[in-house]
Design a protein around this motif. Structure first.
Motif, PDB file in Angstrom:
ATOM      1  N   TYR A  56       0.828  -1.206   0.000  1.00 44.24           N
ATOM      2  CA  TYR A  56       0.000   0.000   0.000  1.00 44.24           C
ATOM      3  C   TYR A  56       0.865   1.261   0.000  1.00 44.24           C
ATOM      4  CZ  TYR A  56      -3.817  -3.141   1.086  1.00 44.24           C
ATOM      5  OH  TYR A  56      -4.740  -4.154   1.047  1.00 44.24           O
ATOM      6  N   HIS A  57       1.999   1.189   0.678  1.00 47.86           N
ATOM      7  CA  HIS A  57       2.924   2.318   0.698  1.00 47.86           C
ATOM      8  C   HIS A  57       3.442   2.583  -0.718  1.00 47.86           C
ATOM      9  CE1 HIS A  57       5.689   4.960   2.854  1.00 47.86           C
ATOM     10  NE2 HIS A  57       6.598   4.597   1.960  1.00 47.86           N
ATOM     11  N   LEU A  58       3.843   1.530  -1.420  1.00 52.45           N
ATOM     12  CA  LEU A  58       4.322   1.662  -2.789  1.00 52.45           C
ATOM     13  C   LEU A  58       3.208   2.130  -3.718  1.00 52.45           C
ATOM     14  CD1 LEU A  58       6.643   1.201  -4.814  1.00 52.45           C
ATOM     15  CD2 LEU A  58       5.792  -1.124  -5.065  1.00 52.45           C
ATOM     16  N   LEU A  59       2.019   1.598  -3.546  1.00 52.22           N
ATOM     17  CA  LEU A  59       0.876   1.997  -4.368  1.00 52.22           C
ATOM     18  C   LEU A  59       0.526   3.464  -4.144  1.00 52.22           C
ATOM     19  CD1 LEU A  59      -1.243   0.936  -6.358  1.00 52.22           C
ATOM     20  CD2 LEU A  59      -2.691   0.444  -4.399  1.00 52.22           C
ATOM     21  N   LEU A  60       0.604   3.931  -2.926  1.00 58.91           N
ATOM     22  CA  LEU A  60       0.349   5.339  -2.618  1.00 58.91           C
ATOM     23  C   LEU A  60       1.344   6.233  -3.337  1.00 58.91           C
ATOM     24  CD1 LEU A  60      -1.142   7.423  -0.639  1.00 58.91           C
ATOM     25  CD2 LEU A  60       0.936   7.200   0.694  1.00 58.91           C
ATOM     26  N   TRP A  61       2.628   5.865  -3.318  1.00 57.10           N
ATOM     27  CA  TRP A  61       3.656   6.647  -4.008  1.00 57.10           C
ATOM     28  C   TRP A  61       3.412   6.671  -5.518  1.00 57.10           C
ATOM     29  CZ3 TRP A  61       7.763   9.698  -2.672  1.00 57.10           C
ATOM     30  CH2 TRP A  61       8.035   9.809  -1.317  1.00 57.10           C
ATOM     31  N   VAL A  62       3.111   5.523  -6.104  1.00 56.91           N
ATOM     32  CA  VAL A  62       2.928   5.444  -7.554  1.00 56.91           C
ATOM     33  C   VAL A  62       1.721   6.260  -7.997  1.00 56.91           C
ATOM     34  CG1 VAL A  62       2.339   3.870  -9.442  1.00 56.91           C
ATOM     35  CG2 VAL A  62       4.122   3.251  -7.812  1.00 56.91           C
ATOM     36  N   VAL A  63       0.612   6.116  -7.298  1.00 55.40           N
ATOM     37  CA  VAL A  63      -0.608   6.850  -7.676  1.00 55.40           C
ATOM     38  C   VAL A  63      -0.422   8.352  -7.486  1.00 55.40           C
ATOM     39  CG1 VAL A  63      -3.019   7.229  -7.016  1.00 55.40           C
ATOM     40  CG2 VAL A  63      -2.152   4.914  -7.294  1.00 55.40           C
ATOM     41  N   THR A  64       0.186   8.756  -6.383  1.00 61.26           N
ATOM     42  CA  THR A  64       0.391  10.182  -6.130  1.00 61.26           C
ATOM     43  C   THR A  64       1.325  10.799  -7.160  1.00 61.26           C
ATOM     44  OG1 THR A  64       0.083   9.798  -3.765  1.00 61.26           O
ATOM     45  CG2 THR A  64       1.107  11.863  -4.404  1.00 61.26           C
ATOM     46  N   LEU A  65       2.435  10.123  -7.440  1.00 56.75           N
ATOM     47  CA  LEU A  65       3.362  10.649  -8.445  1.00 56.75           C
ATOM     48  C   LEU A  65       2.730  10.692  -9.832  1.00 56.75           C
ATOM     49  CD1 LEU A  65       6.764   9.066  -7.465  1.00 56.75           C
ATOM     50  CD2 LEU A  65       6.167  11.477  -7.467  1.00 56.75           C
TER      51      LEU A  65
ATOM     52  N   LEU B  69       4.443  13.451   2.510  1.00 58.36           N
ATOM     53  CA  LEU B  69       3.570  13.961   3.574  1.00 58.36           C
ATOM     54  C   LEU B  69       2.435  12.990   3.881  1.00 58.36           C
ATOM     55  CD1 LEU B  69       3.359  17.749   2.647  1.00 58.36           C
ATOM     56  CD2 LEU B  69       4.621  16.699   4.531  1.00 58.36           C
ATOM     57  N   LEU B  70       1.934  12.291   2.872  1.00 57.48           N
ATOM     58  CA  LEU B  70       0.869  11.321   3.104  1.00 57.48           C
ATOM     59  C   LEU B  70       1.366  10.063   3.816  1.00 57.48           C
ATOM     60  CD1 LEU B  70      -1.168  11.416  -0.218  1.00 57.48           C
ATOM     61  CD2 LEU B  70      -1.937  12.140   2.037  1.00 57.48           C
ATOM     62  N   ALA B  71       2.561   9.622   3.479  1.00 62.95           N
ATOM     63  CA  ALA B  71       3.056   8.350   4.002  1.00 62.95           C
ATOM     64  C   ALA B  71       3.845   8.491   5.301  1.00 62.95           C
ATOM     65  CB  ALA B  71       3.925   7.667   2.963  1.00 62.95           C
ATOM     66  N   HIS B  72       4.306   9.700   5.639  1.00 66.20           N
ATOM     67  CA  HIS B  72       5.128   9.879   6.829  1.00 66.20           C
ATOM     68  C   HIS B  72       4.264   9.937   8.078  1.00 66.20           C
ATOM     69  CE1 HIS B  72       8.734  10.936   8.966  1.00 66.20           C
ATOM     70  NE2 HIS B  72       8.092  11.921   9.552  1.00 66.20           N
ATOM     71  N   ASP B  73       4.736   9.313   9.126  1.00 64.88           N
ATOM     72  CA  ASP B  73       4.030   9.321  10.404  1.00 64.88           C
ATOM     73  C   ASP B  73       4.654  10.396  11.283  1.00 64.88           C
ATOM     74  OD1 ASP B  73       2.373   8.699  12.471  1.00 64.88           O
ATOM     75  OD2 ASP B  73       3.443   6.881  13.058  1.00 64.88           O
ATOM     76  N   PHE B  74       3.921  11.464  11.550  1.00 62.18           N
ATOM     77  CA  PHE B  74       4.454  12.590  12.300  1.00 62.18           C
ATOM     78  C   PHE B  74       4.273  12.460  13.810  1.00 62.18           C
ATOM     79  CE2 PHE B  74       3.810  14.490   8.110  1.00 62.18           C
ATOM     80  CZ  PHE B  74       5.057  15.041   7.922  1.00 62.18           C
ATOM     81  N   ARG B  75       3.598  11.423  14.240  1.00 62.50           N
ATOM     82  CA  ARG B  75       3.419  11.249  15.679  1.00 62.50           C
ATOM     83  C   ARG B  75       4.740  10.847  16.313  1.00 62.50           C
ATOM     84  NH1 ARG B  75      -0.444   6.723  16.190  1.00 62.50           N
ATOM     85  NH2 ARG B  75       0.374   6.225  14.151  1.00 62.50           N
ATOM     86  N   ALA B  76       5.044  11.496  17.401  1.00 60.18           N
ATOM     87  CA  ALA B  76       6.265  11.149  18.123  1.00 60.18           C
ATOM     88  C   ALA B  76       5.927  10.038  19.111  1.00 60.18           C
ATOM     89  CB  ALA B  76       6.810  12.364  18.846  1.00 60.18           C
ATOM     90  N   GLU B  77       6.454   8.873  18.840  1.00 55.88           N
ATOM     91  CA  GLU B  77       6.186   7.744  19.722  1.00 55.88           C
ATOM     92  C   GLU B  77       7.259   7.681  20.800  1.00 55.88           C
ATOM     93  OE1 GLU B  77       5.653   4.133  17.610  1.00 55.88           O
ATOM     94  OE2 GLU B  77       4.309   5.045  16.160  1.00 55.88           O
ATOM     95  N   PRO B  78       6.870   7.350  22.007  1.00 52.17           N
ATOM     96  CA  PRO B  78       7.878   7.261  23.065  1.00 52.17           C
ATOM     97  C   PRO B  78       8.853   6.122  22.787  1.00 52.17           C
ATOM     98  CG  PRO B  78       5.745   6.503  23.842  1.00 52.17           C
ATOM     99  CD  PRO B  78       5.538   7.064  22.477  1.00 52.17           C
ATOM    100  N   ARG B  79      10.105   6.375  23.049  1.00 50.50           N
ATOM    101  CA  ARG B  79      11.142   5.382  22.842  1.00 50.50           C
ATOM    102  C   ARG B  79      11.632   4.892  24.189  1.00 50.50           C
ATOM    103  NH1 ARG B  79      14.797   8.348  18.235  1.00 50.50           N
ATOM    104  NH2 ARG B  79      13.122   8.627  16.744  1.00 50.50           N
ATOM    105  N   THR B  80      11.993   3.649  24.219  1.00 49.15           N
ATOM    106  CA  THR B  80      12.535   3.129  25.460  1.00 49.15           C
ATOM    107  C   THR B  80      13.988   3.577  25.603  1.00 49.15           C
ATOM    108  OG1 THR B  80      13.196   1.094  24.366  1.00 49.15           O
ATOM    109  CG2 THR B  80      11.039   1.110  25.410  1.00 49.15           C
ATOM    110  N   VAL B  81      14.304   3.996  26.805  1.00 49.90           N
ATOM    111  CA  VAL B  81      15.649   4.488  27.083  1.00 49.90           C
ATOM    112  C   VAL B  81      16.322   3.488  28.007  1.00 49.90           C
ATOM    113  CG1 VAL B  81      16.999   6.345  28.101  1.00 49.90           C
ATOM    114  CG2 VAL B  81      14.890   6.858  26.859  1.00 49.90           C
ATOM    115  N   ARG B  82      17.494   3.058  27.612  1.00 45.56           N
ATOM    116  CA  ARG B  82      18.244   2.123  28.434  1.00 45.56           C
ATOM    117  C   ARG B  82      19.275   2.894  29.246  1.00 45.56           C
ATOM    118  NH1 ARG B  82      19.425  -2.885  24.341  1.00 45.56           N
ATOM    119  NH2 ARG B  82      17.233  -3.338  23.904  1.00 45.56           N
TER     120      ARG B  82
END
Length: 72
Positions: A9-18, A55-68
Motif C-alpha cells: 500500500y505504501h508503494l501503491l500510494l507513491w505510484v498513484v500520487t506521483l 507527507l501522506l506516508a510519513h508518520d508525524f506522531r512522536a512515539e515514546p522510545r525506550t531508554v536504556r
C-alpha cells in the motif's frame, strides 16, 4: 498522515500520487502556448508529487522510545 502502511500500500500510494501529480502538472502546463512547458510542468508535478507522497506516508506522531540506562 496515514501512518504506518503495509509495504504494498505504501508503494501503491507513491505510484498513484506521483502519476497523478505528473499528469496534472503536464496537463496544466499544456494550456500555455509554449510547447516545452509541458515537460517542465511534468517535472514540477513530479517534485510536488514526491512532497505530497512523503507527507501522506510519513508518520508525524512522536512515539515514546525506550531508554536504556546503564549503571556501572
Amino acid at each position: 498522515m496515514l501512518g504506518p502502511l503495509p509495504r504494498l500500500y505504501h508503494l501503491l500510494l507513491w505510484v498513484v500520487t506521483l502519476g497523478f501529480c505528473v499528469g496534472a502538472g503536464a496537463w496544466l502546463a499544456s494550456w500555455t502556448n509554449v510547447p516545452v512547458v509541458a515537460s517542465v510542468g511534468a517535472g514540477a508535478g513530479a517534485l510536488i508529487g514526491v512532497l505530497v507522497a512523503y507527507l501522506l506516508a510519513h508518520d508525524f506522531r512522536a512515539e515514546p522510545r525506550t531508554v536504556r540506562i546503564r549503571r556501572h
